[in-house]
Design a protein around this motif. Structure first.
Motif, PDB file in Angstrom:
ATOM      1  N   TYR A 103       0.809  -1.213   0.000  1.00  0.00           N
ATOM      2  CA  TYR A 103       0.000   0.000   0.000  1.00  0.00           C
ATOM      3  C   TYR A 103       0.844   1.265   0.000  1.00  0.00           C
ATOM      4  CZ  TYR A 103      -3.878  -3.086   1.012  1.00  0.00           C
ATOM      5  OH  TYR A 103      -4.812  -4.085   0.947  1.00  0.00           O
ATOM      6  N   LEU A 104       2.034   1.209   0.527  1.00  0.00           N
ATOM      7  CA  LEU A 104       2.879   2.399   0.605  1.00  0.00           C
ATOM      8  C   LEU A 104       3.772   2.591  -0.613  1.00  0.00           C
ATOM      9  CD1 LEU A 104       3.907   2.212   4.357  1.00  0.00           C
ATOM     10  CD2 LEU A 104       2.262   3.754   3.305  1.00  0.00           C
ATOM     11  N   LEU A 105       3.950   1.567  -1.433  1.00  0.00           N
ATOM     12  CA  LEU A 105       4.822   1.689  -2.604  1.00  0.00           C
ATOM     13  C   LEU A 105       4.396   2.778  -3.582  1.00  0.00           C
ATOM     14  CD1 LEU A 105       5.951  -1.918  -3.521  1.00  0.00           C
ATOM     15  CD2 LEU A 105       7.349  -0.004  -2.812  1.00  0.00           C
ATOM     16  N   PRO A 106       3.120   2.943  -3.898  1.00  0.00           N
ATOM     17  CA  PRO A 106       2.769   4.038  -4.818  1.00  0.00           C
ATOM     18  C   PRO A 106       3.157   5.415  -4.289  1.00  0.00           C
ATOM     19  CG  PRO A 106       0.934   2.531  -4.606  1.00  0.00           C
ATOM     20  CD  PRO A 106       1.959   2.106  -3.612  1.00  0.00           C
ATOM     21  N   PHE A 107       3.034   5.614  -2.976  1.00  0.00           N
ATOM     22  CA  PHE A 107       3.408   6.905  -2.412  1.00  0.00           C
ATOM     23  C   PHE A 107       4.911   7.127  -2.483  1.00  0.00           C
ATOM     24  CE2 PHE A 107      -0.606   5.843  -0.292  1.00  0.00           C
ATOM     25  CZ  PHE A 107      -1.358   6.934  -0.709  1.00  0.00           C
ATOM     26  N   ILE A 108       5.677   6.066  -2.285  1.00  0.00           N
ATOM     27  CA  ILE A 108       7.127   6.172  -2.399  1.00  0.00           C
ATOM     28  C   ILE A 108       7.514   6.505  -3.832  1.00  0.00           C
ATOM     29  CG2 ILE A 108       9.280   4.850  -2.272  1.00  0.00           C
ATOM     30  CD1 ILE A 108       8.289   5.564   0.439  1.00  0.00           C
ATOM     31  N   CYS A 109       6.911   5.823  -4.779  1.00  0.00           N
ATOM     32  CA  CYS A 109       7.239   6.059  -6.190  1.00  0.00           C
ATOM     33  C   CYS A 109       6.825   7.459  -6.627  1.00  0.00           C
ATOM     34  CB  CYS A 109       6.573   5.011  -7.071  1.00  0.00           C
ATOM     35  SG  CYS A 109       7.238   3.366  -6.807  1.00  0.00           S
ATOM     36  N   LEU A 110       5.649   7.915  -6.227  1.00  0.00           N
ATOM     37  CA  LEU A 110       5.214   9.258  -6.594  1.00  0.00           C
ATOM     38  C   LEU A 110       6.036  10.334  -5.902  1.00  0.00           C
ATOM     39  CD1 LEU A 110       1.340   8.902  -6.644  1.00  0.00           C
ATOM     40  CD2 LEU A 110       2.861   9.262  -8.576  1.00  0.00           C
ATOM     41  N   GLY A 111       6.467  10.050  -4.700  1.00  0.00           N
ATOM     42  CA  GLY A 111       7.274  11.021  -3.972  1.00  0.00           C
ATOM     43  C   GLY A 111       8.641  11.237  -4.584  1.00  0.00           C
ATOM     44  N   ASN A 112       9.114  10.273  -5.343  1.00  0.00           N
ATOM     45  CA  ASN A 112      10.433  10.391  -5.958  1.00  0.00           C
ATOM     46  C   ASN A 112      10.401  10.963  -7.373  1.00  0.00           C
ATOM     47  OD1 ASN A 112      12.027   9.396  -3.851  1.00  0.00           O
ATOM     48  ND2 ASN A 112      11.370   7.325  -4.329  1.00  0.00           N
ATOM     49  N   GLN A 113       9.231  11.282  -7.876  1.00  0.00           N
ATOM     50  CA  GLN A 113       9.112  11.845  -9.215  1.00  0.00           C
ATOM     51  C   GLN A 113       9.277  13.360  -9.143  1.00  0.00           C
ATOM     52  OE1 GLN A 113       8.773   9.994 -11.979  1.00  0.00           O
ATOM     53  NE2 GLN A 113       8.810   8.156 -10.742  1.00  0.00           N
ATOM     54  N   SER A 114      10.442  13.849  -9.507  1.00  0.00           N
ATOM     55  CA  SER A 114      10.692  15.291  -9.411  1.00  0.00           C
ATOM     56  C   SER A 114       9.844  16.074 -10.406  1.00  0.00           C
ATOM     57  CB  SER A 114      12.175  15.583  -9.636  1.00  0.00           C
ATOM     58  OG  SER A 114      12.572  15.152 -10.921  1.00  0.00           O
ATOM     59  N   GLU A 115       9.567  15.498 -11.579  1.00  0.00           N
ATOM     60  CA  GLU A 115       8.740  16.193 -12.557  1.00  0.00           C
ATOM     61  C   GLU A 115       7.325  16.402 -12.011  1.00  0.00           C
ATOM     62  OE1 GLU A 115       9.917  12.997 -13.534  1.00  0.00           O
ATOM     63  OE2 GLU A 115      11.858  13.758 -14.185  1.00  0.00           O
ATOM     64  N   LEU A 116       6.828  15.412 -11.311  1.00  0.00           N
ATOM     65  CA  LEU A 116       5.495  15.508 -10.737  1.00  0.00           C
ATOM     66  C   LEU A 116       5.441  16.602  -9.680  1.00  0.00           C
ATOM     67  CD1 LEU A 116       2.637  14.229 -10.557  1.00  0.00           C
ATOM     68  CD2 LEU A 116       3.552  12.819  -8.737  1.00  0.00           C
ATOM     69  N   TRP A 117       6.463  16.667  -8.829  1.00  0.00           N
ATOM     70  CA  TRP A 117       6.488  17.689  -7.788  1.00  0.00           C
ATOM     71  C   TRP A 117       6.544  19.088  -8.382  1.00  0.00           C
ATOM     72  CZ3 TRP A 117       4.760  17.000  -3.219  1.00  0.00           C
ATOM     73  CH2 TRP A 117       4.826  15.753  -2.640  1.00  0.00           C
ATOM     74  N   LYS A 118       7.277  19.264  -9.487  1.00  0.00           N
ATOM     75  CA  LYS A 118       7.335  20.576 -10.141  1.00  0.00           C
ATOM     76  C   LYS A 118       5.956  20.976 -10.647  1.00  0.00           C
ATOM     77  CE  LYS A 118      12.127  20.101 -11.551  1.00  0.00           C
ATOM     78  NZ  LYS A 118      13.055  19.862 -12.672  1.00  0.00           N
TER      79      LYS A 118
END
Length: 102
Positions: free
Chosen positions: A53-68
């Motif tokens: 359940y936590l893997l999607p949050f880890i993967c999304l948290g590491n996407q720098s393009e998404l954070w921008k």
């Protein structure tokens, strides 16, 4: 990519390591430590499901393009708050319905 792998492995190790350590202590300790943390073991067993359940949050948290994109969207949403002048001629009143009595 290395940051993603490290964060996923840290997540997995923090959840899996306690139960693995208890199992090793029970195996090495012999019969005297066979009951070591046996009450905690069932709870730790169900922690394995949280990795999934936590893997999607880890993967999304590491996407720098998404954070921008998120920060850019957040800045667009913000509105400046300040004084405002109202022209009383153009103000519309909202009709209010009377309350029904019980």
């Amino acid at each position: 990519m290395a940051i993603q792998i490290l964060s996923i492995s840290c997540l997995s190790l923090t959840i899996v390591f306690p139960q693995s350590l208890i199992t090793v202590v029970q195996q090495i300790g012999g019969p005297s430590l066979s009951d070591f943390a046996s009450g905690v073991n069932p709870y730790l067993f169900y922690l394995y499901t949280f990795v999934v359940y936590l893997l999607p949050f880890i993967c999304l948290g590491n996407q720098s393009e998404l954070w921008k994109k998120i920060w850019k969207w957040d800045r667009k949403r913000r509105r400046n708050i300040g004084p405002m002048t109202v022209n009383p001629v153009h103000v519309q009143s909202i009709p209010v319905k009377p309350l029904r009595s019980l």
